[in-house]
Write a protein that holds these residues in place. Sequence first.
Motif, mmCIF file in Angstrom:
data_model
loop_
_atom_site.group_PDB
_atom_site.id
_atom_site.type_symbol
_atom_site.label_atom_id
_atom_site.label_comp_id
_atom_site.label_asym_id
_atom_site.label_seq_id
_atom_site.Cartn_x
_atom_site.Cartn_y
_atom_site.Cartn_z
ATOM 1 N N GLY A 27 37.258 155.621 81.504
ATOM 2 C CA GLY A 27 37.011 154.247 81.902
ATOM 3 C C GLY A 27 35.702 154.212 82.650
ATOM 4 N N GLU A 28 35.765 153.793 83.913
ATOM 5 C CA GLU A 28 34.541 153.845 84.704
ATOM 6 C C GLU A 28 34.611 154.956 85.745
ATOM 7 O OE1 GLU A 28 32.334 150.754 86.092
ATOM 8 O OE2 GLU A 28 32.440 149.576 84.273
ATOM 9 N N ILE A 29 35.638 155.775 85.676
ATOM 10 C CA ILE A 29 35.810 156.827 86.682
ATOM 11 C C ILE A 29 35.179 158.123 86.184
ATOM 12 C CG2 ILE A 29 37.500 158.198 87.929
ATOM 13 C CD1 ILE A 29 39.316 155.713 87.783
ATOM 14 N N VAL A 30 34.432 158.750 87.060
ATOM 15 C CA VAL A 30 33.732 159.960 86.684
ATOM 16 C C VAL A 30 34.700 161.136 86.718
ATOM 17 C CG1 VAL A 30 31.852 161.485 87.298
ATOM 18 C CG2 VAL A 30 31.617 159.040 87.633
ATOM 19 N N VAL A 31 34.837 161.807 85.584
ATOM 20 C CA VAL A 31 35.707 162.980 85.538
ATOM 21 C C VAL A 31 34.896 164.229 85.861
ATOM 22 C CG1 VAL A 31 37.242 164.320 84.090
ATOM 23 C CG2 VAL A 31 37.148 161.858 83.828
ATOM 24 N N SER A 32 33.712 164.299 85.323
ATOM 25 C CA SER A 32 32.854 165.409 85.684
ATOM 26 C C SER A 32 31.407 164.946 85.602
ATOM 27 C CB SER A 32 33.067 166.601 84.755
ATOM 28 O OG SER A 32 32.422 166.366 83.531
ATOM 29 N N LEU A 80 31.203 164.313 101.948
ATOM 30 C CA LEU A 80 30.856 165.725 101.930
ATOM 31 C C LEU A 80 31.284 166.297 103.277
ATOM 32 C CD1 LEU A 80 29.394 167.743 100.084
ATOM 33 C CD2 LEU A 80 27.316 167.240 101.318
ATOM 34 N N SER A 81 32.202 167.246 103.245
ATOM 35 C CA SER A 81 32.678 167.804 104.508
ATOM 36 C C SER A 81 31.626 168.766 105.049
ATOM 37 C CB SER A 81 33.992 168.540 104.286
ATOM 38 O OG SER A 81 33.748 169.708 103.537
ATOM 39 N N PRO A 82 31.600 168.976 106.370
ATOM 40 C CA PRO A 82 30.583 169.874 106.938
ATOM 41 C C PRO A 82 30.666 171.284 106.345
ATOM 42 C CG PRO A 82 32.121 169.067 108.629
ATOM 43 C CD PRO A 82 32.352 168.263 107.394
ATOM 44 N N GLU A 83 31.883 171.776 106.097
ATOM 45 C CA GLU A 83 32.016 173.130 105.547
ATOM 46 C C GLU A 83 31.380 173.201 104.156
ATOM 47 O OE1 GLU A 83 34.744 171.352 106.619
ATOM 48 O OE2 GLU A 83 34.660 172.224 108.631
ATOM 49 N N ASP A 84 31.715 172.187 103.319
ATOM 50 C CA ASP A 84 31.136 172.162 101.982
ATOM 51 C C ASP A 84 29.623 172.035 102.051
ATOM 52 O OD1 ASP A 84 33.543 172.397 100.845
ATOM 53 O OD2 ASP A 84 33.765 170.296 100.240
ATOM 54 N N ALA A 85 29.170 171.202 102.970
ATOM 55 C CA ALA A 85 27.736 170.966 103.061
ATOM 56 C C ALA A 85 27.016 172.263 103.375
ATOM 57 C CB ALA A 85 27.454 169.920 104.134
ATOM 58 N N ILE A 86 27.555 173.029 104.318
ATOM 59 C CA ILE A 86 26.906 174.292 104.672
ATOM 60 C C ILE A 86 27.011 175.274 103.520
ATOM 61 C CG2 ILE A 86 27.068 176.295 106.184
ATOM 62 C CD1 ILE A 86 27.871 174.367 108.409
ATOM 63 N N LEU A 113 20.634 168.438 95.434
ATOM 64 C CA LEU A 113 21.118 167.893 94.166
ATOM 65 C C LEU A 113 22.327 168.674 93.671
ATOM 66 C CD1 LEU A 113 20.620 165.791 92.017
ATOM 67 C CD2 LEU A 113 19.069 167.361 90.898
ATOM 68 N N GLN A 114 22.368 169.949 94.055
ATOM 69 C CA GLN A 114 23.495 170.778 93.660
ATOM 70 C C GLN A 114 24.825 170.193 94.126
ATOM 71 O OE1 GLN A 114 24.289 175.439 93.827
ATOM 72 N NE2 GLN A 114 22.518 174.820 94.944
ATOM 73 N N ALA A 115 24.762 169.448 95.226
ATOM 74 C CA ALA A 115 26.003 168.904 95.786
ATOM 75 C C ALA A 115 26.449 167.647 95.073
ATOM 76 C CB ALA A 115 25.811 168.614 97.276
ATOM 77 N N LEU A 116 25.631 167.125 94.164
ATOM 78 C CA LEU A 116 25.944 165.832 93.556
ATOM 79 C C LEU A 116 27.314 165.796 92.878
ATOM 80 C CD1 LEU A 116 24.852 162.981 93.013
ATOM 81 C CD2 LEU A 116 24.050 163.819 90.836
ATOM 82 N N PRO A 117 27.643 166.780 92.020
ATOM 83 C CA PRO A 117 28.973 166.712 91.396
ATOM 84 C C PRO A 117 30.087 166.649 92.430
ATOM 85 C CG PRO A 117 27.648 168.386 90.341
ATOM 86 C CD PRO A 117 26.883 167.943 91.539
ATOM 87 N N GLU A 118 29.891 167.377 93.526
ATOM 88 C CA GLU A 118 30.878 167.358 94.607
ATOM 89 C C GLU A 118 31.097 165.932 95.117
ATOM 90 O OE1 GLU A 118 33.143 170.080 97.054
ATOM 91 O OE2 GLU A 118 31.960 170.299 95.243
ATOM 92 N N LEU A 119 30.015 165.152 95.154
ATOM 93 C CA LEU A 119 30.099 163.816 95.736
ATOM 94 C C LEU A 119 30.724 162.807 94.797
ATOM 95 C CD1 LEU A 119 26.542 163.480 97.331
ATOM 96 C CD2 LEU A 119 28.608 164.255 98.411
ATOM 97 N N VAL A 120 30.448 162.942 93.490
ATOM 98 C CA VAL A 120 30.758 161.810 92.616
ATOM 99 C C VAL A 120 32.037 161.960 91.821
ATOM 100 C CG1 VAL A 120 28.343 161.237 92.389
ATOM 101 C CG2 VAL A 120 29.402 162.684 90.669
ATOM 102 N N VAL A 121 32.560 163.171 91.678
ATOM 103 C CA VAL A 121 33.718 163.320 90.796
ATOM 104 C C VAL A 121 34.894 162.528 91.356
ATOM 105 C CG1 VAL A 121 35.454 164.946 90.008
ATOM 106 C CG2 VAL A 121 33.051 165.474 89.753
ATOM 107 N N GLY A 122 35.536 161.769 90.481
ATOM 108 C CA GLY A 122 36.659 160.957 90.891
ATOM 109 C C GLY A 122 36.269 159.573 91.351
#
Lengths: 167, 153, 403, 399, 103
Positions: free
Chosen positions: D38-43, D213-219, D368-377
């Motif tokens: 639909g409009e939801i990002v799966v990956s 983005l959680s601080p742990e993930d960010a680091i 930019l590497q963190a982008l998938p982390e931010l948008v999935v779902g």
Amino acid sequence: MTLPIILFFVFAAIAVIGALMMIFFREPIHSALALILVMVALAVLYLLLGAEFIAAVQIIVYAGAVMVLFVFVIMLLNAGEEERTNISKLAHYVGWPLGIFLTVELVYWMLRAPIGARATTATIAPGDPTRDLSMLLFRSYLFPFEITSILILIALIGALVLAKRDS
Amino acid sequence: MEKDSFIRKLREWDAAAVVEVLDFRGETTIVVARENLQRVAEFLVNDPGTRFAFLSDITAVDKFPIEPRFELNYHLLSLERRARLRLKVRLAGDDPVAPSMVPVWPAANWHEREAFDLMGIRFEGHPDLRRILMPDDWEGYPLRKDYPVEGYR
Amino acid sequence: MEFVAQHPILVVSLIKIVVLLFLLMTALAYVTWFERKVVARIQSRIGPLYVGAHGLLQPLADGVKFLFKEDVTPPAADRFVYVLAPFLALSLGLATIALIPFGPATIMVLGVPTQMGIANVSLGLLFVFAITSMGVYGVALAGWSSNSKYPLMGGLRSSAQMVSYEVSLTLSVVGVVLLAGTLNFNDLIAYQSGHWRYVRFLPHWNVIPQFVGFLCYFISAIAETNRVPFDLPEAETELVAGFHTEYSSFKFAMFFMAEYANMITVSCLATILFFGGWLSPFPERWTWQLYIPGVGLILGGILLAYDTAMNQRGIARIQLAVVTIGALVIGAACLLPSVMPVVQGPFWFLLKLLGFLFFYVWTRGTLPRFRYDQLMDFGWKFLLPVSLANLVITAFVVMVLNR
Amino acid sequence: MPISVETPTGAAETMVLNMGPQHPSTHGVLRVVLELNGEIVVSAKPHIGYLHTGIEKSCESKTYSQAITLTDRLDYLAPLSNNLCYCLAVERILNIEVPKRAQYIRVLLTELTRIASHLVWVGTHAIDLGAMTVFLYGFREREEIMRILEMVSGQRMMTSYFRIGGLALEPPPGWLERVARFLDSFPAHVAEYEDLLTQNRIWLARTKGIGYLSPEDAIALGVSGPTLRGSGVDYDVRKYFPYSSYEEFDFDVPVQKDGDCYARYLCRVAEIKESAKIVRQAIAKIPAEGPIRTVAPGIIPPSREEMKTSIEGLIYHFKIYTEGFSPPRGEVYQAIESPRGELGFFVASDGSANPYRVKVRAPSFVNLQALPELVVGRLIADVVACIGTTDIVLGEVDR
Amino acid sequence: MNEIPISYFLVLSAILFGLGVLAFVFKRNIITVFMAIELMLNAVNLAFVAFDRARGGPHDGWVFVFFVIVVAAAEAAVGLAIAITVVHNRQSLNIERVNLLKF
């Protein structure tokens, strides 16, 4: 030939051609567009019959909502051309003659209808037609009216339940 | 000096881990053997005295005629200790393979892909080792010193 | 000829259609100019400047550009529907204007007393909604027939959006209909004439008792016309250009014009339903108000003349001089006793219309865009209940007052 | 040309959407392959490299000074940060100290470019979310900064104003007054953006809780700059490892806890104000007179006057501009805080006149590497918001 | 002058109904089959309106048209929902493939 008669024939022709196009087009979306054409032509005919309110409702509900739903579903399912499968032998050979026979018979009986034969659109109803309609709807036919609203609600819920994917 | 304390800690943990220590303009470099890289990295991340949880960068250097030809520099940062550290791994020219650091630092993902793309160093255990900057069908590794700078391929 | 003589109304209607179509097309072009100028002003820019004085010929240049651009049809498109969609969008957008009255029934054309407006239908409001409800097709079909992903998503989004906001759009004006007891535009305006009994200076406009209804109407109208902050079908930064991504040249221009025609339609409706249509806001005993259109135009002309003399050079000066003289002449003509009563209605109508168009541009310059689900939530969970509540309360009040 | 795109989850009902490389809100030529339900990002898979120009390789065939002009082209929204980082790295190898006056001017100008960069960011991010007015307001102020840069260096964007050992030119008289004038009008303008966005209900709905983005993930993902500080980690190179006399300036590092797009937005807006504060302090600190280049014969070109009057000056001038200089063997990693995060230059010298290896640790690349982390779902519209708040510059990502 | 014989409308209604029946028989796409039903309903509506006009008097005919339209809308909603489910289960829109009572 007066103006209303010309208009009648123009829009009757549009309606019939639209219906034929609906049959002969293979892409569902083209069929749907043809059907919309029929409905708009019918709305004009309603106007000729003096049924303004019905004409407006015809366009709002049929052309503007029901057919939008059809188009929407066709878009959603991305329905392509119809596949040609073997339809039943009966329909294949007897379908057209039977259909035309049915039509002719209907026309015959319609022409013989006691009410339709002599009347013309000149018969004018007294009063404000839209007001009369509302009086009928909300006085004489109040119960059926309320029943239809329940029907709509049921249809709404039913459609929701059916279309919702099992998760 | 705090940096010396990291080295001391490493040595205490495993005397063989540190192959060599370089110091240039205040930057400490610890040379590690390829086999030990993963263990050392995990130690540096997890040990409360070091905590190099932030991987700034992975740089591959090609020292073409010299063997071991490739050097991988891992630039680490400890936010808690406010310290930087460089891990260096030397790889032979005929065997440019290093263990992937993605399990230790997820940030290593694209850095390793870049090193693979431009230097041709393979990372074992990398989840998605594809070219990243160059087109998928590119031949050769542009940042290697023996890659022609001029002319047609 | 005999046929024509038998049906003078037909001829008059045809004349009116031609005149209105011409005026409307020009208006559509200049609404784009107006929008660009106002948005530029909001954003501390100048806006169109070089084509003609103050960029006044910019719409013309744009039109020429659209006409001469290459018309690209994607190879995978459903050609029939692909071509049909922009025509559908534009013709439906223009068709509604036929039902809008711009002034009272006062002019005589070919011996027939007629109104400024093409048709006077007893169920006018209902028919406007009938035509706007068809407006979805242009967008949905355009999105589908392009056979491309961004247009498809834009088309699906907008079908859903337009269908759902249509509900609250219709419900929000039912309050007005209940008050006036009619669906005819002339009667709706006649209902709003005069002033309130106790607050003499307030005109008897529906916006006062139906303020909530008006807000619901205008918000839904912005959504219905796909404008910021509800411009999701064509959300430029998400879906590139939404349903008309694959359209170029004049087909694109047709969508563009359809959008502006729809803006004008809903603004006209707002004017008629809530702001008294062509009625002036002042009480009738203030006879000096008859001079406002003429004097206003002349003052504008003088301002323009000043600008022409002081700021413009070369060809722009000539152009502006023509416009100035036009404004002055028309302004003077508006002061003629025979013309004066005729221009009152259209003047007030257009003034209110312009106010709404300005509001459209203002929101565009100010607000960010909703997200799709937020838009749907807003429509169904906020706007619809509010307009329903407004409807119920109005019905109750009307019932009590009529008792 | 059909491009086959793998669908990672392989679900039947999903649709693959190529966002970019030609798309209005990918800020250049980023291509994100989105798999949508639909409009939801799966990956989401970012594909980069469309702007790959081989700057690192090019640097290897330039002299140390020539390479400066290449660094401008990395992060073209903040070229001076790149100049500064590269120059600092080479100065570290050379082990030379830059005069204080030059250091302050460097600080002032890099902070101005930080403001300019953030203004572009606010504008483009806002226009991504449909608020187009902020975009034009942002460019209005940026224009003034560009004019100041042009006044100082003769160039608006690719200034190459910082040189190894100092600055390229003596800044013209009156420039500090102009900067001061800009600063006087600036806070009112920032308030305008905040009026339009910060408390706007639609803006809040579009950014709050989006792209967490959680601080742990960010680091762990190596994210830096405002994107990291939006997640509650106060890492700022200017504070952790001060360079170019940043330790003498008094400023705060804005940190937000929420880790969403709104937090990152707040961080950047606050950073604009902090930068303005630093610039103001720098104006007060910069001495009116003093050298702008360090004196290091054979490495730093002599002043024009010396070149014209002394024979050594002429010889050095000729030698430096024809064959460059040869720093000692060694390698350094110099990091600074660019508008986008930790910008690092790894420069290795083999003792010749050309850098042996230059590696750029581009903050955009890592962020930019963190982008998938931010948008999935999340929804497509949120992808736009997330790309916006990671603040990428493709020139830097692709190098 | 402005008279059209009501029988014209009735004949048109009959023709449209016949075409609807034909479409219903010949169309194999489940969605177009629904559309054929809509066409037949429309034809009936036309007859209702025409008869109503012929009668003059109170507009009972219109009321029936009104109800028919409402029911048609409900039918379309449920029918299309069924169509979507069928497509999800059978991966085909062809009505011939929907020959089982149970999936």
